[in-house]
Motif scaffolding. Sequence first.
Motif, mmCIF file in Angstrom:
data_model
loop_
_atom_site.group_PDB
_atom_site.id
_atom_site.type_symbol
_atom_site.label_atom_id
_atom_site.label_comp_id
_atom_site.label_asym_id
_atom_site.label_seq_id
_atom_site.Cartn_x
_atom_site.Cartn_y
_atom_site.Cartn_z
ATOM 1 N N MET A 1 0.826 -1.194 0.000
ATOM 2 C CA MET A 1 0.000 0.000 0.000
ATOM 3 C C MET A 1 0.872 1.260 0.000
ATOM 4 N N LYS A 2 2.038 1.157 0.629
ATOM 5 C CA LYS A 2 2.922 2.324 0.681
ATOM 6 C C LYS A 2 3.389 2.732 -0.713
ATOM 7 N N GLU A 3 3.622 1.746 -1.582
ATOM 8 C CA GLU A 3 4.045 2.056 -2.942
ATOM 9 C C GLU A 3 2.935 2.774 -3.715
ATOM 10 N N VAL A 4 1.701 2.358 -3.514
ATOM 11 C CA VAL A 4 0.559 2.994 -4.176
ATOM 12 C C VAL A 4 0.410 4.432 -3.699
ATOM 13 N N ILE A 5 0.503 4.631 -2.403
ATOM 14 C CA ILE A 5 0.372 5.987 -1.849
ATOM 15 C C ILE A 5 1.498 6.882 -2.363
ATOM 16 N N THR A 66 0.525 -7.303 -9.240
ATOM 17 C CA THR A 66 -0.420 -7.762 -8.212
ATOM 18 C C THR A 66 -1.676 -8.375 -8.813
ATOM 19 N N ASN A 67 -1.715 -8.497 -10.144
ATOM 20 C CA ASN A 67 -2.863 -9.075 -10.855
ATOM 21 C C ASN A 67 -4.176 -8.368 -10.533
ATOM 22 N N VAL A 68 -4.150 -7.046 -10.613
ATOM 23 C CA VAL A 68 -5.334 -6.227 -10.356
ATOM 24 C C VAL A 68 -5.551 -5.333 -11.572
ATOM 25 N N ASP A 69 -6.826 -5.110 -11.917
ATOM 26 C CA ASP A 69 -7.149 -4.306 -13.098
ATOM 27 C C ASP A 69 -7.014 -2.810 -12.878
ATOM 28 N N SER A 70 -7.356 -2.342 -11.688
ATOM 29 C CA SER A 70 -7.336 -0.906 -11.439
ATOM 30 C C SER A 70 -6.859 -0.612 -10.027
ATOM 31 N N ALA A 73 -9.596 -1.135 -7.457
ATOM 32 C CA ALA A 73 -9.786 -2.541 -7.096
ATOM 33 C C ALA A 73 -8.719 -2.986 -6.102
ATOM 34 N N TYR A 74 -7.492 -2.502 -6.302
ATOM 35 C CA TYR A 74 -6.431 -2.851 -5.362
ATOM 36 C C TYR A 74 -6.727 -2.294 -3.971
ATOM 37 N N ILE A 75 -7.171 -1.047 -3.921
ATOM 38 C CA ILE A 75 -7.462 -0.418 -2.628
ATOM 39 C C ILE A 75 -8.637 -1.113 -1.957
ATOM 40 N N ASP A 76 -9.640 -1.509 -2.742
ATOM 41 C CA ASP A 76 -10.802 -2.204 -2.179
ATOM 42 C C ASP A 76 -10.428 -3.556 -1.581
ATOM 43 N N ARG A 77 -9.399 -4.195 -2.116
ATOM 44 C CA ARG A 77 -8.964 -5.493 -1.598
ATOM 45 C C ARG A 77 -8.245 -5.381 -0.253
ATOM 46 N N VAL A 82 -5.936 3.405 7.870
ATOM 47 C CA VAL A 82 -5.595 4.793 7.571
ATOM 48 C C VAL A 82 -4.959 4.866 6.182
ATOM 49 N N GLU A 83 -4.109 3.900 5.874
ATOM 50 C CA GLU A 83 -3.448 3.899 4.573
ATOM 51 C C GLU A 83 -4.440 3.759 3.428
ATOM 52 N N SER A 84 -5.425 2.898 3.590
ATOM 53 C CA SER A 84 -6.403 2.732 2.504
ATOM 54 C C SER A 84 -7.257 3.979 2.338
#
Length: 154
Positions: A1-5, A66-70, A73-77, A82-84
């Motif tokens: 999640m840190k990489e996404v943020i 991570t085999n996620v489309d968007s 969708a990754y955040i929902d998983r 707090v990070e999400s």
Amino acid sequence: MKEVIKNLREQLFLLRRMIELLDELIGDLRQSSSGDGVISTVHSIESVMPELSKADVRLQEFLEATNVDSISAYIDRQADSVESSVARRLMAQVGALQPKVQRKLITASMLLVNSKKFIDFNLNVMSRASVGPTYGKSAMTTARSERSIFNANV
């Protein structure tokens, strides 16, 4: 999640910078017909665009890994944390800025086209380019004979 943020923050920063630069370019094009300041602003935009593209590529590579489309969708998983919630907020901000950048790019491109037309017009005036009539008797007269096709007897 840190990489996404981290990636979303980088995109947010770059999009905000792009909006600032496009506002500056639009202002320069509206204020001056001579193009004062346009070159330096365009160089700045040219340096931001590849960085924005690289950030998007890194995000797409992460999503593929991570085999996620968007990103949503990754955040929902992810578990609620707090990070999400930070990631969702950043995603919303990035999503809101993208159409603004697109509108500003359209505005800047229209102003650039109009500036080019203005320059072409001024060059024609300075070179005293003249356009002859397209239709009518004077258009049918040739330069060598000074004879019009309307004077010919059939």
